[in-house]
Design a protein around this motif. Structure first.
Motif, mmCIF file in Angstrom:
data_model
loop_
_atom_site.group_PDB
_atom_site.id
_atom_site.type_symbol
_atom_site.label_atom_id
_atom_site.label_comp_id
_atom_site.label_asym_id
_atom_site.label_seq_id
_atom_site.Cartn_x
_atom_site.Cartn_y
_atom_site.Cartn_z
ATOM 1 N N SER A 137 53.797 30.708 -61.307
ATOM 2 C CA SER A 137 54.685 29.770 -60.624
ATOM 3 C C SER A 137 53.988 28.468 -60.214
ATOM 4 N N LEU A 138 52.669 28.412 -60.336
ATOM 5 C CA LEU A 138 51.927 27.235 -59.885
ATOM 6 C C LEU A 138 51.990 26.115 -60.909
ATOM 7 N N ASP A 139 52.193 24.894 -60.406
ATOM 8 C CA ASP A 139 52.159 23.744 -61.312
ATOM 9 C C ASP A 139 50.698 23.331 -61.533
ATOM 10 N N GLU A 140 50.486 22.331 -62.333
ATOM 11 C CA GLU A 140 49.134 21.900 -62.706
ATOM 12 C C GLU A 140 48.305 21.494 -61.479
ATOM 13 N N ASP A 141 48.903 20.758 -60.554
ATOM 14 C CA ASP A 141 48.179 20.330 -59.354
ATOM 15 C C ASP A 141 47.804 21.519 -58.469
ATOM 16 N N GLU A 142 48.714 22.476 -58.352
ATOM 17 C CA GLU A 142 48.433 23.670 -57.540
ATOM 18 C C GLU A 142 47.333 24.518 -58.178
ATOM 19 N N ARG A 143 47.342 24.604 -59.492
ATOM 20 C CA ARG A 143 46.282 25.343 -60.183
ATOM 21 C C ARG A 143 44.932 24.658 -59.986
ATOM 22 N N ALA A 144 44.930 23.343 -60.039
ATOM 23 C CA ALA A 144 43.684 22.601 -59.819
ATOM 24 C C ALA A 144 43.200 22.801 -58.382
ATOM 25 N N ALA A 145 44.123 22.787 -57.429
ATOM 26 C CA ALA A 145 43.762 23.019 -56.027
ATOM 27 C C ALA A 145 43.200 24.428 -55.846
ATOM 28 N N LEU A 146 43.780 25.396 -56.538
ATOM 29 C CA LEU A 146 43.296 26.768 -56.457
ATOM 30 C C LEU A 146 41.868 26.866 -56.989
ATOM 31 N N MET A 147 41.602 26.284 -58.128
ATOM 32 C CA MET A 147 40.252 26.337 -58.711
ATOM 33 C C MET A 147 39.243 25.628 -57.806
ATOM 34 N N GLU A 148 39.637 24.502 -57.246
ATOM 35 C CA GLU A 148 38.757 23.777 -56.327
ATOM 36 C C GLU A 148 38.472 24.622 -55.078
ATOM 37 N N ALA A 149 39.482 25.311 -54.588
ATOM 38 C CA ALA A 149 39.321 26.155 -53.407
ATOM 39 C C ALA A 149 38.407 27.345 -53.694
ATOM 40 N N VAL A 150 38.535 27.940 -54.864
ATOM 41 C CA VAL A 150 37.653 29.053 -55.238
ATOM 42 C C VAL A 150 36.205 28.590 -55.176
ATOM 43 N N ARG A 151 35.939 27.455 -55.796
ATOM 44 C CA ARG A 151 34.567 26.927 -55.795
ATOM 45 C C ARG A 151 34.077 26.623 -54.381
ATOM 46 N N ALA A 152 34.910 25.977 -53.582
ATOM 47 C CA ALA A 152 34.499 25.577 -52.235
ATOM 48 C C ALA A 152 34.203 26.783 -51.352
ATOM 49 N N VAL A 153 35.092 27.761 -51.357
ATOM 50 C CA VAL A 153 34.915 28.935 -50.492
ATOM 51 C C VAL A 153 33.697 29.743 -50.926
ATOM 52 N N LEU A 154 33.549 29.970 -52.219
ATOM 53 C CA LEU A 154 32.403 30.754 -52.688
ATOM 54 C C LEU A 154 31.097 29.986 -52.539
ATOM 55 N N ASP A 155 31.130 28.663 -52.713
ATOM 56 C CA ASP A 155 29.928 27.851 -52.486
ATOM 57 C C ASP A 155 29.483 27.930 -51.029
ATOM 58 N N ARG A 156 30.441 27.869 -50.093
ATOM 59 C CA ARG A 156 30.095 27.992 -48.663
ATOM 60 C C ARG A 156 29.480 29.352 -48.366
ATOM 61 N N ALA A 157 30.043 30.399 -48.958
ATOM 62 C CA ALA A 157 29.522 31.747 -48.734
ATOM 63 C C ALA A 157 28.102 31.869 -49.284
ATOM 64 N N LEU A 158 27.870 31.367 -50.467
ATOM 65 C CA LEU A 158 26.546 31.432 -51.071
ATOM 66 C C LEU A 158 25.545 30.589 -50.279
ATOM 67 N N GLU A 159 25.976 29.425 -49.853
ATOM 68 C CA GLU A 159 25.102 28.546 -49.059
ATOM 69 C C GLU A 159 24.680 29.247 -47.769
ATOM 70 N N GLY A 160 25.613 29.923 -47.136
ATOM 71 C CA GLY A 160 25.299 30.660 -45.914
ATOM 72 C C GLY A 160 24.286 31.757 -46.160
ATOM 73 N N GLU A 161 24.412 32.454 -47.265
ATOM 74 C CA GLU A 161 23.455 33.512 -47.597
ATOM 75 C C GLU A 161 22.082 32.938 -47.914
ATOM 76 N N LEU A 162 22.038 31.818 -48.605
ATOM 77 C CA LEU A 162 20.756 31.217 -48.969
ATOM 78 C C LEU A 162 20.008 30.671 -47.756
ATOM 79 N N LYS A 163 20.739 30.260 -46.724
ATOM 80 C CA LYS A 163 20.109 29.732 -45.510
ATOM 81 C C LYS A 163 19.574 30.829 -44.602
ATOM 82 N N ARG A 164 20.068 32.050 -44.803
ATOM 83 C CA ARG A 164 19.671 33.150 -43.940
ATOM 84 C C ARG A 164 18.217 33.512 -44.232
ATOM 85 N N THR A 165 17.453 33.662 -43.163
ATOM 86 C CA THR A 165 16.052 34.054 -43.334
ATOM 87 C C THR A 165 15.760 35.265 -42.470
#
Length: 109
Positions: A20-48
């Protein structure tokens, strides 16, 4: 967990189907996947050293029903579905529509 945060980031309803998602919504979804997972990975990498943080500590909305939305301040809501729950913001993700709790609606029939 990540799904709640990704859909919130993309401003998409938890009940929206990919078809049901249009092209813009699909692009927003892909951008959100990257942003959320990047934040999670960044948090893990900073942990010492020491014990790892609890998984839910890094989520912005998952498991935070009843708290204010970090984007708009509206109260985050929860929908139970079978053996899991979805947390969402009715203001940011569903144009103010409160989603029905699927577990309860099944019992009412």
């Amino acid at each position: 967990g990540y799904t709640d945060d990704i859909l919130h980031e993309a401003k998409l309803s938890p009940y929206a189907s990919l078809a049901s998602l249009d092209e813009d919504e699909r692009a927003a979804l892909m951008e959100a996947v990257r942003a959320v997972l990047d934040r999670a990975l960044e948090g893990e990498l900073k942990r010492t050293g020491g014990l790892p943080a609890k998984l839910g500590d890094r989520f912005r909305i998952h498991r935070r029903a009843g708290s204010p939305c970090p984007r708009c301040g509206a109260t985050l809501r929860r929908v139970s579905y079978e053996d899991y729950e979805i947390v969402y913001c009715s203001s940011c993700q569903t144009d103010g529509k409160v989603l029905a709790d699927r577990r309860l609606s099944r019992l009412i029939r």
